[in-house]
Design an enzyme around this catalytic site. Structure first.
Site, PDB file in Angstrom:
ATOM      1  N   ARG A  11       0.832  -1.222   0.000  1.00 38.07           N
ATOM      2  CA  ARG A  11       0.000   0.000   0.000  1.00 38.07           C
ATOM      3  C   ARG A  11       0.867   1.273   0.000  1.00 38.07           C
ATOM      4  NH1 ARG A  11      -3.832  -0.486   4.906  1.00 38.07           N
ATOM      5  NH2 ARG A  11      -2.147  -1.755   5.721  1.00 38.07           N
ATOM      6  N   GLY A  68     -26.399   0.363  16.682  1.00 38.00           N
ATOM      7  CA  GLY A  68     -25.595  -0.752  17.188  1.00 38.00           C
ATOM      8  C   GLY A  68     -24.245  -0.375  17.743  1.00 38.00           C
ATOM      9  N   CYS A  75      -8.386   1.362   1.672  1.00 38.45           N
ATOM     10  CA  CYS A  75      -8.444  -0.006   1.153  1.00 38.45           C
ATOM     11  C   CYS A  75      -9.267  -0.867   2.093  1.00 38.45           C
ATOM     12  CB  CYS A  75      -7.032  -0.580   1.086  1.00 38.45           C
ATOM     13  SG  CYS A  75      -5.969   0.341  -0.017  1.00 38.45           S
ATOM     14  N   TRP A 121     -19.955  -8.673   0.936  1.00 37.84           N
ATOM     15  CA  TRP A 121     -18.699  -8.030   1.320  1.00 37.84           C
ATOM     16  C   TRP A 121     -17.545  -9.018   1.449  1.00 37.84           C
ATOM     17  CZ3 TRP A 121     -20.906  -3.802   5.160  1.00 37.84           C
ATOM     18  CH2 TRP A 121     -21.403  -2.736   4.380  1.00 37.84           C
ATOM     19  N   HIS A 142     -22.507  10.697   9.617  1.00 37.84           N
ATOM     20  CA  HIS A 142     -21.262  10.752   8.852  1.00 37.84           C
ATOM     21  C   HIS A 142     -20.534  12.074   9.038  1.00 37.84           C
ATOM     22  CE1 HIS A 142     -23.982   7.829   7.090  1.00 37.84           C
ATOM     23  NE2 HIS A 142     -22.899   7.117   6.892  1.00 37.84           N
TER      24      HIS A 142
HETATM   25  N1  GLN Z   1     -24.794  -2.440  13.515  1.00 44.82           N
HETATM   26  C1  GLN Z   1     -23.821  -1.837  12.689  1.00 44.82           C
HETATM   27  C2  GLN Z   1     -23.218  -0.621  13.373  1.00 44.82           C
HETATM   28  O1  GLN Z   1     -23.906   0.064  14.055  1.00 44.82           O
HETATM   29  C3  GLN Z   1     -24.399  -1.418  11.363  1.00 44.82           C
HETATM   30  C4  GLN Z   1     -23.373  -0.759  10.491  1.00 44.82           C
HETATM   31  C5  GLN Z   1     -23.795  -0.578   9.063  1.00 44.82           C
HETATM   32  O2  GLN Z   1     -24.937  -0.753   8.732  1.00 44.82           O
HETATM   33  N2  GLN Z   1     -22.916  -0.220   8.187  1.00 44.82           N
HETATM   34  O3  GLN Z   1     -22.071  -0.309  13.220  1.00 44.82           O
END
Ligand code: GLN
Ligand code: ZN
Length: 754
Positions: free
Chosen positions: A16, A433, A517, A562, A695
């Site tokens: 990398r 979560g 990455c 994924w 975000h």
């Molecule tokens: N339960 C996960 C979290 O809270 C869900 C994350 C996600 O959907 N990308 O991190």
């Protein structure tokens, strides 16, 4: 004669290097010259590898400091207005990608159905184009000086325009003429470089269902571009699926030199080999998106079929797409199981495969090394087919008995039972979560992984985090709590590590965007659960509070989407196996007293195939897998799911059919308009449209969230509405999370009064 090529090579480097150079530059540890120097070294190294492997036609301009689409924006001069005042070109380039205090970054989105992200061009009535060919010319010369045949890689005009967004509601195709003019000018510049030059124009958009107008633009574009210069040989390359025959015919009627077709992800392309006329076929027969050794004997059979329609001399062996989507090299993977490793092939190993296949196809003499490579290939493929590591008869037998994936009772009955037992108020508050992943927490996990601390020390650390996390949620006054996911570094890897059939690399990095990455796990065999995977931590959290703690699992479709997947088993069967493991987990959680279980499907939507004709079957097996996973939940156990998007227009009925009782989604950035679909179809289940954007570090005020809740109440009745942030909080800091959630609870309280 050109016998083989590679669509494109990864840029990030074996260790990398590009990532670290970029990050050093961004934090001012190195200057622009250093960055250029390191990048050049990297490019030369990559040329060396390809030359050594025997690749005949090597890409130039497949390198990028951030993204190839962003490079095209610069090449075409389509710089959005807000960056126009930045005179330093390097600074402007990275500001477009990453933003700064004053300017929002350009939008980034997934490149077709991959996990690579490109920068979305922004066009408006005022956009003007002008040619800026410096990078392309420079990198061409660099490869020429290196002394190999090269093609110049570019993104084609139809794909560029089709992936652009309009910022003022105007039609992006109104720019067609202007854009095409710049491409023509570019080809005229390129013409000056040599007597014969290859240009590869990537047009992956042609594997989607094109509309009539797009087809006309495509015909016009290549009619014109193929007439610019006799010295320029144009290759139009497609990947990720098949191209419609009429589109291939259109291209074959122009004066382009060759067409690239993907025979791995678009078998249907076989039929297109009849429509190529005098064009060269760049035959994508080595998978550029996966990590398995090519089955060379089978590939040679495929090539024989192809060459019954295309003159042999016109078949050029290639990868199915750029190797950008595979990890770099197997070389240093010394922790992988030896058997599993012998089945794999990353970018560097794929170079040898392409070269070997072309030698075999063209019946050239093999070196000793190549002979042993060929033997090893055959052996590995036989061993993989028969390995007991992969095939688990008992599991397959057990799966057969799971024919009914329906939950015990229909939603309308389930929800009555749940409301009685769970007793949550209207506008129930919860989170998705995860809670902040602090440096301390990462250090704890990594010391445990490296064996620096004992299991009991690790447990103490995780429990301490859970204690605090529960306490904080109680203090804030949330209704349904979570344990915070401190034990998870990644929502897929965590479960993969506890399942048979999964392997993990040390260095299998694949570029996701810019310097970022990801290291997808490898799903190589039948999946079985070894032990309960999440019970310990969730029941611990539940023991610490009288409130309900929601259990957290990652859904089967997301785990699959994924990971690097098997090519010897259908995705639908693998999804069923994953679902069965989760079905057992849900059963255990339920028996351990967990009353609400969330099954995250963050990647449910991104798995949709590019072709309309293939969507239905994906939808069917993805839905079945989710239903199988949650079918062990009794009526009184409430199943939640979470999805990281909200544009459900075309899949709303599928979402409803998933049999989750509550869904939380990411609406904060997309706006409420998008929620209308739930009202229109009369969506039956409960829903938590994220009321603020996690975000960003910004802490939304009580007023702002109150207004958002009120707006949601115009669409949903309060009994069906949950209030939560729009995704997990793991990337945020506690200082941001606590006040934001406090405000959220205050906002709910103020609305509940009405
Ligand atoms: N339960 C996960 C979290 O809270 C869900 C994350 C996600 O959907 N990308 O991190
Ligand atoms: Zn999410």
């Amino acid at each position: 004669m050109i016998k083989n090529t590679i669509t494109g090579f990864p840029r990030i480097g074996k260790s990398r290097e590009l990532k670290f150079a970029l990050e050093a530059f961004w934090s001012s540890k190195i200057n622009a010259d250093d960055l250029q120097k390191q990048a050049k070294e990297l490019r030369l190294k990559h040329l060396e590898y390809q030359k050594k492997a025997g690749i005949n036609l090597i890409s130039s301009n497949d390198f990028s400091f951030y993204d190839g689409m962003l490079d095209m924006i610069v090449l075409l001069g389509a710089i959005p207005q807000r960056f126009a005042d930045i005179s330093d070109e390097t600074k402007r380039y990275f500001t477009m990608a990453r933003g700064d205090e004053k300017r929002a970054a350009m939008e980034m989105t997934k490149w077709f159905n991959t996990n690579y992200h490109y920068i979305v061009p922004e066009l408006s009535k005022s956009t003007r184009f002008s040619l800026n060919p410096a990078k392309v010319l420079k990198e061409f010369k660099e490869v020429k000086e290196f002394g190999v045949n090269t093609k110049i890689n570019l993104i084609g005009p139809l794909t560029f325009l089709s992936l652009s967004k309009s910022t003022d509601g105007s039609d992006v195709y109104t720019h067609f003429e202007a854009v095409l003019n710049v491409y023509e000018q570019l080809l005229k510049e390129i013409e000056k470089l040599d007597d014969k030059i290859f240009v590869q124009l990537d047009e992956p958009i042609i594997v989607t269902n094109l509309n009539g107008a797009q087809k006309e633009y495509l015909a016009k574009a290549y009619e014109r571009l193929s007439n610019v210069s006799q010295k320029v040989n144009i290759i139009v390359t497609s990947y990720f699926d098949y191209v419609d025959k009429d589109v291939v015919e259109t291209l074959s009627n122009t004066k382009i030199w060759g067409i690239g077709l993907d025979f791995i992800h678009g078998r249907e392309n076989l039929d297109n080999t009849k429509a190529l006329k005098d064009k060269y076929l760049i035959a994508g027969v080595v998978d550029g998106r996966n990590i398995w050794k090519n089955d060379i004997n089978t590939t040679l059979e495929l090539l024989e079929i192809i060459s019954s329609n295309v003159q042999k001399e016109r078949v050029i062996i290639s990868t199915s797409c750029s190797l950008l989507h595979t990890p770099y090299s197997l070389e240093n993977e010394d922790k992988l199981d030896g058997k599993v490793k012998s089945w794999l092939s990353f970018a560097l190993e794929k170079l040898d495969e392409v070269s070997l296949i072309s030698k075999l196809f063209y019946k050239e003499a093999l070196s000793e090394k190549e002979i042993s490579l060929k033997d090893a290939n055959a052996k590995a493929n036989v061993s993989r087919k028969n390995s007991s590591k992969i095939h688990n008869a008992a599991l397959q037998e057990r799966l057969k008995s799971f024919t009914n994936t329906q939950r015990e009772a229909p939603f309308n009955e389930r929800i009555k039972i749940q409301k009685k037992i769970l007793d949550y108020p209207p506008l129930a508050t919860t989170t998705i979560g995860s809670f902040p992943q602090t440096a301390e927490l990462r250090a704890l996990r990594s010391s445990f992984k490296k064996g620096k601390i004992s299991e009991s020390e690790y447990e103490v650390g995780i429990k301490k985090y859970i204690d605090e996390c529960v306490k904080i949620q109680e203090d804030i006054g949330l209704d349904i709590l979570v344990h915070g996911e401190p034990e998870r570094n990644d929502m897929v890897e965590y479960f993969g590590e506890q399942l048979n059939g999964y392997a993990f690399t040390q260095y299998g990095w694949v570029q996701s965007y810019g310097s970022r990455c990801v290291k997808p796990p490898l799903l190589f065999g039948d999946i079985t659960r070894i032990n309960p995977m999440s019970i310990k931590w969730i029941t611990y959290a539940q023991s610490k509070t009288s409130k309900i703690v929601k259990g957290m699992l990652t859904g089967p479709v997301t785990i699959l989407n994924w990971s690097f997947v098997r090519d010897d088993e259908s995705k639908s069967n693998v999804a069923r196996q994953l679902a069965l493991a989760l079905n057992d987990e849900i059963s255990d959680l339920q028996n351990a007293g967990i009353k609400i279980i969330q099954v995250d499907e963050a990647a449910f939507k991104e798995g949709y195939p590019l072709r309309k004709s293939k969507k239905l079957s994906y939808e069917k097996w993805a839905l079945e897998a989710f239903k199988l996973a949650v079918s062990s939940a009794k009526s009184q156990t409430q199943i939640h799911t979470h999805m990281c998007y909200s544009n459900f227009n075309d899949i709303i009925k599928t979402i409803e059919a998933m049999e989750a009782d509550v869904i939380s989604i990411e609406t904060a950035r997309a706006g409420n308009k998008i929620l209308k679909i739930f009202e229109e179809v009369g969506y039956n289940q409960e829903i938590g449209p994220g009321i603020y954007d996690i975000h960003s570090p910004r802490i939304p005020s009580v007023d702002e969230m109150t207004n958002q809740i009120k707006a949601l109440l115009e669409i949903f009745p309060k009994e069906k509405l949950w209030i939560n942030p729009d995704c997990g909080l793991k990337t945020r800091k506690w200082e941001e999370v606590v006040p934001a959630l406090k405000n959220l609870v205050k906002a709910v309280k103020s609305v509940r009064k009405y």
